[in-house]
Write a protein that holds these residues in place. Structure first.
Motif, PDB file in Angstrom:
ATOM      1  N   ASP A   4       9.934 -32.254-124.617  1.00  0.00           N
ATOM      2  CA  ASP A   4      11.350 -32.506-124.338  1.00  0.00           C
ATOM      3  C   ASP A   4      12.047 -33.251-125.474  1.00  0.00           C
ATOM      4  O   ASP A   4      13.274 -33.378-125.467  1.00  0.00           O
ATOM      5  N   GLN A  10       5.373 -45.209-120.461  1.00  0.00           N
ATOM      6  CA  GLN A  10       5.842 -45.411-119.087  1.00  0.00           C
ATOM      7  C   GLN A  10       7.311 -45.028-118.938  1.00  0.00           C
ATOM      8  O   GLN A  10       7.708 -44.449-117.925  1.00  0.00           O
ATOM      9  N   ALA A  62       7.522 -41.298-118.786  1.00  0.00           N
ATOM     10  CA  ALA A  62       7.034 -40.807-117.489  1.00  0.00           C
ATOM     11  C   ALA A  62       8.062 -41.037-116.385  1.00  0.00           C
ATOM     12  O   ALA A  62       8.274 -40.159-115.535  1.00  0.00           O
ATOM     13  N   ARG A  63       8.726 -42.200-116.390  1.00  0.00           N
ATOM     14  CA  ARG A  63       9.735 -42.485-115.355  1.00  0.00           C
ATOM     15  C   ARG A  63      10.925 -41.541-115.450  1.00  0.00           C
ATOM     16  O   ARG A  63      11.655 -41.360-114.484  1.00  0.00           O
ATOM     17  N   ARG A  64      11.116 -40.943-116.605  1.00  0.00           N
ATOM     18  CA  ARG A  64      12.241 -40.014-116.811  1.00  0.00           C
ATOM     19  C   ARG A  64      11.765 -38.566-116.874  1.00  0.00           C
ATOM     20  O   ARG A  64      12.513 -37.669-117.245  1.00  0.00           O
ATOM     21  N   ASP A  65      10.513 -38.346-116.522  1.00  0.00           N
ATOM     22  CA  ASP A  65       9.903 -37.011-116.544  1.00  0.00           C
ATOM     23  C   ASP A  65      10.021 -36.347-117.910  1.00  0.00           C
ATOM     24  O   ASP A  65      10.245 -35.141-118.024  1.00  0.00           O
ATOM     25  N   LEU A  66       9.867 -37.134-118.980  1.00  0.00           N
ATOM     26  CA  LEU A  66       9.934 -36.611-120.340  1.00  0.00           C
ATOM     27  C   LEU A  66       8.533 -36.436-120.905  1.00  0.00           C
ATOM     28  O   LEU A  66       7.672 -37.307-120.741  1.00  0.00           O
ATOM     29  N   THR A  67       8.321 -35.314-121.571  1.00  0.00           N
ATOM     30  CA  THR A  67       7.086 -35.073-122.315  1.00  0.00           C
ATOM     31  C   THR A  67       7.465 -34.874-123.776  1.00  0.00           C
ATOM     32  O   THR A  67       8.653 -34.729-124.100  1.00  0.00           O
ATOM     33  N   TRP A  72      16.298 -41.928-123.557  1.00  0.00           N
ATOM     34  CA  TRP A  72      17.079 -40.689-123.486  1.00  0.00           C
ATOM     35  C   TRP A  72      17.541 -40.209-124.857  1.00  0.00           C
ATOM     36  O   TRP A  72      17.773 -39.022-125.065  1.00  0.00           O
TER      37      TRP A  72
END
Length: 120
Positions: A93, A82, A85-90, A46
């Motif tokens: 972002d 991974q 991806a689990r946090r929907d971050l690209t 994050w």
């Protein structure tokens, strides 16, 4: 031959002292001229999102946002594929200069000649 340092931060707000230690050591190493690669995994991922490091607070610690800027100025910062991806971050972002890469890249960096790897 100069040595390099690969640091993996595995925690965030869930373990603030451990998280801050990873950033502090990475920033100190960059300031000392060491080649540094900081990997953000788990909840530490994050902190690659704009504004998140600045919202982190730990008494008697250098602000995490300042540490991160120092690391980015002289080192590399990577978010685990991974974990992102689990946090929907690209990458769109993330803070400019932060990349997303996976385990093969981490293993390549951590096992190169002259590298010390630390996990927090």
């Amino acid at each position: 031959m100069s040595r390099s340092l690969v640091i993996k931060a595995t925690s965030g707000e869930d373990a603030p002292e451990r998280c801050n230690q990873a950033f502090t050591v990475a920033a100190a190493a960059v300031a000392s001229g060491v080649d540094v690669s900081l990997w953000l995994t788990g909840e530490a991922s994050w902190f690659a999102v704009p504004g998140r490091a600045e919202s982190f607070s730990l008494p008697h610690a250098v602000p995490l946002g300042d540490l991160l800027q120092g690391i980015l100025a002289g080192g590399r910062v990577t978010v685990c594929t991974q974990c992102a991806a689990r946090r929907d971050l690209t990458e769109d972002d993330l803070i400019d200069g932060v990349r997303i890469a996976g385990a093969p890249t981490f293993v390549e960096e951590a096992t190169a000649d002259g590298v010390q790897a630390l996990v927090y």
